[in-house]
Enzyme design. Structure first.
Site, mmCIF file in Angstrom:
data_model
loop_
_atom_site.group_PDB
_atom_site.id
_atom_site.type_symbol
_atom_site.label_atom_id
_atom_site.label_comp_id
_atom_site.label_asym_id
_atom_site.label_seq_id
_atom_site.Cartn_x
_atom_site.Cartn_y
_atom_site.Cartn_z
ATOM 1 N N PRO A 2 0.842 -1.209 0.000
ATOM 2 C CA PRO A 2 0.000 0.000 0.000
ATOM 3 C C PRO A 2 0.876 1.257 0.000
ATOM 4 O O PRO A 2 1.747 1.404 0.843
ATOM 5 C CB PRO A 2 -0.791 -0.104 1.312
ATOM 6 C CG PRO A 2 -0.622 -1.511 1.780
ATOM 7 C CD PRO A 2 0.668 -1.999 1.210
ATOM 8 N N GLU A 3 0.641 2.104 -0.968
ATOM 9 C CA GLU A 3 1.376 3.366 -1.063
ATOM 10 C C GLU A 3 0.467 4.489 -0.572
ATOM 11 O O GLU A 3 -0.681 4.256 -0.221
ATOM 12 C CB GLU A 3 1.797 3.597 -2.520
ATOM 13 C CG GLU A 3 2.762 2.553 -3.057
ATOM 14 C CD GLU A 3 4.186 2.745 -2.553
ATOM 15 O OE1 GLU A 3 4.461 3.755 -1.872
ATOM 16 O OE2 GLU A 3 5.029 1.882 -2.843
ATOM 17 N N HIS A 91 -5.624 -14.209 8.885
ATOM 18 C CA HIS A 91 -4.891 -12.935 8.855
ATOM 19 C C HIS A 91 -5.720 -11.724 9.289
ATOM 20 O O HIS A 91 -5.263 -10.602 9.182
ATOM 21 C CB HIS A 91 -4.267 -12.640 7.478
ATOM 22 C CG HIS A 91 -3.474 -13.774 6.923
ATOM 23 N ND1 HIS A 91 -2.404 -14.339 7.592
ATOM 24 C CD2 HIS A 91 -3.590 -14.468 5.747
ATOM 25 C CE1 HIS A 91 -1.894 -15.322 6.853
ATOM 26 N NE2 HIS A 91 -2.603 -15.431 5.729
ATOM 27 N N ARG A 110 1.366 -10.482 5.999
ATOM 28 C CA ARG A 110 2.808 -10.500 6.287
ATOM 29 C C ARG A 110 3.159 -9.850 7.626
ATOM 30 O O ARG A 110 4.293 -9.896 8.056
ATOM 31 C CB ARG A 110 3.573 -9.845 5.127
ATOM 32 C CG ARG A 110 3.417 -10.685 3.852
ATOM 33 C CD ARG A 110 4.186 -10.115 2.694
ATOM 34 N NE ARG A 110 5.628 -10.104 2.931
ATOM 35 C CZ ARG A 110 6.513 -9.602 2.090
ATOM 36 N NH1 ARG A 110 6.106 -9.066 0.956
ATOM 37 N NH2 ARG A 110 7.803 -9.628 2.369
ATOM 38 N N ARG A 155 23.277 17.599 -2.645
ATOM 39 C CA ARG A 155 23.173 16.140 -2.662
ATOM 40 C C ARG A 155 23.524 15.591 -4.037
ATOM 41 O O ARG A 155 22.913 15.972 -5.032
ATOM 42 C CB ARG A 155 21.767 15.710 -2.286
ATOM 43 C CG ARG A 155 21.419 16.105 -0.855
ATOM 44 C CD ARG A 155 19.967 15.806 -0.596
ATOM 45 N NE ARG A 155 19.431 16.694 0.417
ATOM 46 C CZ ARG A 155 19.170 16.322 1.663
ATOM 47 N NH1 ARG A 155 19.399 15.109 2.035
ATOM 48 N NH2 ARG A 155 18.665 17.187 2.506
#
Ligand code: ZN
Length: 285
Positions: A2-3, A91, A110, A155
């Protein structure tokens, strides 16, 4: 995984049945998530009212009068809203039962997700270790071309790696970093400090654009949050480069290339996103 758009879609999906509801009971079937779920929560949460559901990065924040629940979906988690009494499946680790007869259920195969409590007495939420160092929200005004330009100056790291650094900006996960670099015509390996101000502006705008488009698309899945099965909040948007190695670029037809950058799969069009080598100044003899 999931983003940010999936988490924002989750927030909107659970909102109608959970906002302004009082928690009746917490059921923890398996406390072993990324961090062990505090056993005291079964006593702390009942009676508290959820008065706001917000999001910071990929954390969902369920705010009550006593403190805030931080929920993270990890690698594989999802939340659904179901009638109390709906049998738990494999789950389904946590249920939060509400006074309106619905429950909020966390499923996480997970178990990299998080279900953490931050009481008001333990200090400001913004200073929580998981939140304190997060960069600005990508869709907020605080994230813009100027800010991004300043962050890139000292950077030399590859721009894609910088985009995905949550201390710089939250929520630009691998898919969205790849897509926004393509739309900006910037090679993922470009050293961050070689980008011009205009390129930083373009890239910041495309990051906003791809995330906003994904959130909008997620809106079509909101009904799934009350479906007994399935995986709500997961959706596939039209992608230009991500996962399309060896397929033709949608703009110029050149085969998309794949490379691994900072251990993440990176996709780009070598024609639309040329890697400009910085000229090395050599002393005239
Ligand atoms: Zn191309």
């Amino acid at each position: 995984m999931p983003e940010l758009p999936e988490v924002e879609t989750t927030r909107k999906g659970i909102l109608p049945k959970t906002d302004q509801q009082t928690i009746q009971r917490l059921i923890v079937r398996n406390p072993h998530l990324r961090w062990k779920v505090d056993a005291d929560l079964v006593h702390i949460l009942p009676g508290l009212k959820i008065h706001q559901i917000s999001r910071r990065g990929k954390y969902l924040l369920l705010q009550t009068e006593e403190g805030t629940l931080l929920i993270h979906l990890g690698m594989s988690g999802n939340l659904r809203v179901l009638p109390i009494g709906t049998p738990a499946q494999k789950h389904d680790h946590i249920d939060l039962e509400l006074e309106n007869g619905w429950l909020l259920r966390l499923n996480d195969p997970r178990r990299f997700g998080a279900f953490l409590w931050h009481s008001h007495s333990s200090g400001e939420l913004e200073k929580h270790p998981l939140l304190a160092k997060l960069g600005p929200e990508p869709l907020s005004d605080a994230f813009n071309g100027d800010y991004f330009y300043q962050q890139t100056r000292n950077r030399t790291v590859a721009i894609k790696t910088l985009v995905m650094n949550s201390h710089i900006v939250v929520g630009a996960g691998n898919i969205y970093a790849n897509e926004s670099l393509f739309l900006s015509g910037i090679h993922p390996q470009t050293p961050a400090n070689t980008l011009s101000r205009a390129q930083c502006e373009t890239l910041a705008n495309h990051i906003k654009q791809v995330l906003a488009a994904a959130i909008e698309q997620g809106g079509t899945t909101l009904k799934d949050f009350m479906a007994p099965d399935g995986k709500p909040g997961y959706f596939v948007q039209k992608l230009h480069v991500y996962g399309r190695d060896n397929l033709a670029c949608s703009v110029c037809g050149t085969p998309i290339e794949r490379m691994v950058l900072n251990q993440r799969a990176s996709y780009f069009c070598p024609h639309c996103q040329p890697l400009k080598r910085t000229k090395v100044k050599t002393k005239a003899k």
